[in-house]
Design an enzyme around this catalytic site. Structure first.
Site, PDB file in Angstrom:
ATOM      1  N   TYR A  77      48.053 -13.812  11.653  1.00 50.36           N
ATOM      2  CA  TYR A  77      47.153 -13.023  11.110  1.00 50.36           C
ATOM      3  C   TYR A  77      47.205 -13.046   9.458  1.00 50.36           C
ATOM      4  O   TYR A  77      46.281 -13.009   8.715  1.00 50.36           O
ATOM      5  CB  TYR A  77      47.277 -11.703  11.498  1.00 50.36           C
ATOM      6  CG  TYR A  77      46.279 -10.467  10.925  1.00 50.36           C
ATOM      7  CD1 TYR A  77      45.181 -10.482  11.782  1.00 50.36           C
ATOM      8  CD2 TYR A  77      46.391  -9.921   9.720  1.00 50.36           C
ATOM      9  CE1 TYR A  77      44.121  -9.467  11.342  1.00 50.36           C
ATOM     10  CE2 TYR A  77      45.548  -9.080   9.456  1.00 50.36           C
ATOM     11  CZ  TYR A  77      44.075  -9.167  10.084  1.00 50.36           C
ATOM     12  OH  TYR A  77      43.206  -7.997   9.528  1.00 50.36           O
ATOM     13  N   PHE A 129      19.272 -19.471  -5.805  1.00 49.57           N
ATOM     14  CA  PHE A 129      19.314 -19.867  -4.633  1.00 49.57           C
ATOM     15  C   PHE A 129      18.995 -18.606  -3.568  1.00 49.57           C
ATOM     16  O   PHE A 129      19.426 -17.418  -4.207  1.00 49.57           O
ATOM     17  CB  PHE A 129      20.599 -20.522  -4.001  1.00 49.57           C
ATOM     18  CG  PHE A 129      20.633 -20.843  -2.717  1.00 49.57           C
ATOM     19  CD1 PHE A 129      19.714 -21.765  -2.345  1.00 49.57           C
ATOM     20  CD2 PHE A 129      21.449 -20.283  -1.656  1.00 49.57           C
ATOM     21  CE1 PHE A 129      19.719 -21.973  -0.708  1.00 49.57           C
ATOM     22  CE2 PHE A 129      21.211 -20.420  -0.239  1.00 49.57           C
ATOM     23  CZ  PHE A 129      20.549 -21.289   0.011  1.00 49.57           C
ATOM     24  N   THR A 130      18.683 -18.511  -2.460  1.00 51.70           N
ATOM     25  CA  THR A 130      17.937 -17.349  -1.464  1.00 51.70           C
ATOM     26  C   THR A 130      19.168 -16.335  -1.539  1.00 51.70           C
ATOM     27  O   THR A 130      19.086 -15.042  -2.128  1.00 51.70           O
ATOM     28  CB  THR A 130      17.551 -17.645  -0.335  1.00 51.70           C
ATOM     29  OG1 THR A 130      18.676 -18.594   0.253  1.00 51.70           O
ATOM     30  CG2 THR A 130      16.367 -18.499  -0.198  1.00 51.70           C
ATOM     31  N   ASP A 220      28.331 -22.246  -8.518  1.00 53.29           N
ATOM     32  CA  ASP A 220      28.229 -22.368  -7.237  1.00 53.29           C
ATOM     33  C   ASP A 220      28.231 -24.049  -6.878  1.00 53.29           C
ATOM     34  O   ASP A 220      27.634 -24.834  -7.343  1.00 53.29           O
ATOM     35  CB  ASP A 220      26.583 -21.999  -6.762  1.00 53.29           C
ATOM     36  CG  ASP A 220      26.301 -22.119  -5.368  1.00 53.29           C
ATOM     37  OD1 ASP A 220      27.067 -22.991  -4.790  1.00 53.29           O
ATOM     38  OD2 ASP A 220      25.513 -21.703  -4.904  1.00 53.29           O
ATOM     39  N   LYS A 263      28.732 -27.312   3.440  1.00 60.86           N
ATOM     40  CA  LYS A 263      28.061 -28.708   2.817  1.00 60.86           C
ATOM     41  C   LYS A 263      29.136 -29.855   2.584  1.00 60.86           C
ATOM     42  O   LYS A 263      29.728 -30.246   3.346  1.00 60.86           O
ATOM     43  CB  LYS A 263      27.134 -28.203   1.653  1.00 60.86           C
ATOM     44  CG  LYS A 263      25.850 -27.378   1.939  1.00 60.86           C
ATOM     45  CD  LYS A 263      26.257 -25.916   2.213  1.00 60.86           C
ATOM     46  CE  LYS A 263      24.948 -24.934   2.509  1.00 60.86           C
ATOM     47  NZ  LYS A 263      25.032 -23.609   2.514  1.00 60.86           N
ATOM     48  N   ARG A 387      10.835 -24.607   1.908  1.00 57.63           N
ATOM     49  CA  ARG A 387      11.198 -24.181   0.780  1.00 57.63           C
ATOM     50  C   ARG A 387      10.227 -23.937  -0.135  1.00 57.63           C
ATOM     51  O   ARG A 387       9.760 -24.706  -0.864  1.00 57.63           O
ATOM     52  CB  ARG A 387      12.146 -25.097   0.216  1.00 57.63           C
ATOM     53  CG  ARG A 387      13.506 -25.341   0.997  1.00 57.63           C
ATOM     54  CD  ARG A 387      14.771 -24.520   0.687  1.00 57.63           C
ATOM     55  NE  ARG A 387      14.788 -23.033   1.420  1.00 57.63           N
ATOM     56  CZ  ARG A 387      15.716 -22.602   1.751  1.00 57.63           C
ATOM     57  NH1 ARG A 387      17.061 -23.229   1.612  1.00 57.63           N
ATOM     58  NH2 ARG A 387      15.793 -21.294   2.147  1.00 57.63           N
ATOM     59  N   PHE A 453      12.360 -15.838   5.415  1.00 57.74           N
ATOM     60  CA  PHE A 453      12.131 -17.236   5.996  1.00 57.74           C
ATOM     61  C   PHE A 453      12.865 -17.421   7.098  1.00 57.74           C
ATOM     62  O   PHE A 453      12.509 -18.429   8.038  1.00 57.74           O
ATOM     63  CB  PHE A 453      12.554 -18.154   5.003  1.00 57.74           C
ATOM     64  CG  PHE A 453      13.699 -18.500   4.301  1.00 57.74           C
ATOM     65  CD1 PHE A 453      14.114 -17.424   3.336  1.00 57.74           C
ATOM     66  CD2 PHE A 453      14.954 -18.962   4.929  1.00 57.74           C
ATOM     67  CE1 PHE A 453      15.506 -17.260   2.999  1.00 57.74           C
ATOM     68  CE2 PHE A 453      16.164 -18.943   4.457  1.00 57.74           C
ATOM     69  CZ  PHE A 453      16.583 -18.134   3.532  1.00 57.74           C
TER      70      PHE A 453
END
Ligand code: F0G
Length: 461
Positions: A77, A129-130, A220, A263, A387, A453
């Site tokens: 933990y 970006f969303t 990002d 990614k 998109r 979306f």
């Protein structure tokens, strides 16, 4: 001397050790399940999908080394050994000082936005970006787009469509004042623009500007390695530098980062926030225990952190990125040969089909990209995603955003599909292109409040 071979091909720097079998469906089945899914590819069951290009997020194939490391995950933990391996990789390859692990990118965005943004603040960024913009808004901020105009034009061949327009930024700074701007939000390899890179020159100019005005840059870095590949291929002075060096240089020109490891970093789950500022780190270390988990696991299992540490290193290999982006380019060139309108130049993580040009008889309120994604699935079982106007959502006053780009994204998972799959995908897109005039628009019959979306439902007009 005459040579028979005009051009030497590249191939993937890996081979397959295990395969996952796919289910083939009939057109009749696909028509039925697409209707049941409300013409939203997010609502399909993956069982019913042949080639899944919904996203490159968490859909990567891990290497034997990553799977091996899974067995060595330390599931303590607190103070997990795996956390320290993760921290070491972030410091070594990206150069950021302090690490906060999170379950994925939006977990990091939540914590960062809560710490830095106050009500009434303004966050300039190179296209939205969303999830990033939503967290900025939920924290009381307003996003302002400062990307160059070319990014909104599917046909512009600008080699660095992710660049920040410094005049636009300066106008925002003059209008609101630096005290209202907690940071400049930059993404490397801008997703919504079609996987388009920033140039190193632009990043450095932005750094010089922000230094002068005492502004932070938050990075990002979800697809930073793909951005670095484009810098190596396109920017003068970087031809001979390796991706590892370029990535480190990008990060060194920023103050902190959020990352979806799902990614670039070649894993199925994970993310982090990183910063060079002790005060920000201290607050983040406190908030992470509220929203994610203890600061040495942040919602991840020890094995996930081991896999990320290795995935980061593998993602920075030049041969890997050559094959990764090379496969995307292969698909893009095939589609262009068929005359299919796509965003140019070809981006890093997928092909973005220009639905406005594909379906000029539909207006944006008839959701052309949403309709096109449904048609492609019905044709071949290839799952893509919208998109465009659906992804863009609504402003806080309830009005729809009308983005200039109305795109269908064919996102390529890393190390997953073969060149033959790319052929099948391009031929399916071309078959639908042949009968484009018969394609009808959609109406939205269910709309969730946030990130619509993902769960919106549609019916055919
Ligand atoms: N930033 C960028 C540029 C992204 O593309 C994503 C995710 C995130 C942040 C959020 O990360 O999903 O780990 O919480 N993009 C995925 C996509 C969902 O399909 O483009 P996350």
């Amino acid at each position: 001397m005459k040579t028979i071979v005009k051009k030497r091909s590249w191939a993937e720097p890996y081979k397959m050790k295990m395969v996952e079998l796919l289910k083939m469906t009939t057109k009749q089945q696909r028509i039925r399940v697409m209707k049941e899914a409300g013409y939203n590819t997010f609502l399909l069951r993956s069982e019913d999908v042949y080639i899944d290009l919904l996203t490159d997020s968490g859909t990567n194939s891990m290497s034997d080394r990553q799977w091996g490391a899974f067995m060595q995950g330390d599931e303590a933990y607190a103070g997990s050994k795996s956390y320290y391996h993760f921290e070491e990789a972030v410091q070594k390859y990206y150069g950021y000082k302090y690490l906060i692990p999170t379950h994925q990118g939006r977990g990091a965005e939540n914590i960062l936005s809560k710490i830095l943004i106050k009500k009434g603040d303004v966050v300039p960024g190179n296209m939205y970006f969303t999830t990033t913009r939503l967290h900025q808004e939920l924290a009381g901020g307003k996003f302002v787009d400062i990307i160059i105009d070319e990014a909104h034009d599917a046909n512009s061949e600008h080699p660095f469509k992710g660049n920040v327009d410094l005049n636009k930024l300066d106008a925002v700074v003059k209008k609101y004042g630096v005290e209202k701007i907690p940071y400049i939000s930059i993404a490397t390899n801008v997703n919504m623009a079609g996987g388009q890179p920033m140039s190193m020159q632009n990043i450095k100019e932005l750094r010089a500007y922000t230094k002068k005005h005492g502004l932070r840059i938050i990075h990002d870095m979800t697809r930073v390695a793909e951005n670095a590949y484009f810098i190596q291929q396109r920017e003068k002075g970087y031809e001979k530098k390796d991706i590892k060096t370029i990535v480190k240089e990008i990060c060194a020109n920023t103050d902190g980062a959020t990352m979806s490891a799902k990614k670039d970093a070649l894993v199925n789950i994970g993310g982090f926030m990183a910063t060079n500022e002790w005060d920000v780190f201290e607050e983040a270390r406190n908030l992470v225990v509220v929203y994610e988990g203890l600061h040495t696991y942040g919602g991840l299992a020890g094995r996930d952190m081991e896999a990320i540490a290795i995935g980061i290193a593998e993602s920075l290999d030049d041969n890997h990125q050559h094959a990764r982006v090379g496969q995307v380019e292969y698909l893009g060139h095939k589609m262009m040969e068929f005359g299919i309108p796509i965003v140019k130049p070809i981006g890093g993580h997928g092909i973005f089909v220009d639905a406005k040009a594909f379906l000029p008889h539909l207006n944006q309120d008839q959701f052309p990209a949403q309709a096109l994604a449904a048609e492609i699935y019905i044709d071949s079982g290839v799952r893509t995603m919208e998109r465009g106007i659906v992804s863009a959502g609504r402003k806080s006053n309830g009005e729809n955003y009308y983005p200039k780009l109305e795109l269908v994204r064919f996102t390529i998972p890393r190390r997953v599909y073969t060149q033959a799959h790319m052929d099948v995908i391009a031929e399916s897109a071309a078959t639908v292109f042949d009968r484009r005039k018969s394609i009808k628009g959609l109406k939205m019959v269910y709309e969730p409040k946030y990130l619509r979306f993902f769960q919106a439902r549609f019916e055919k007009l």
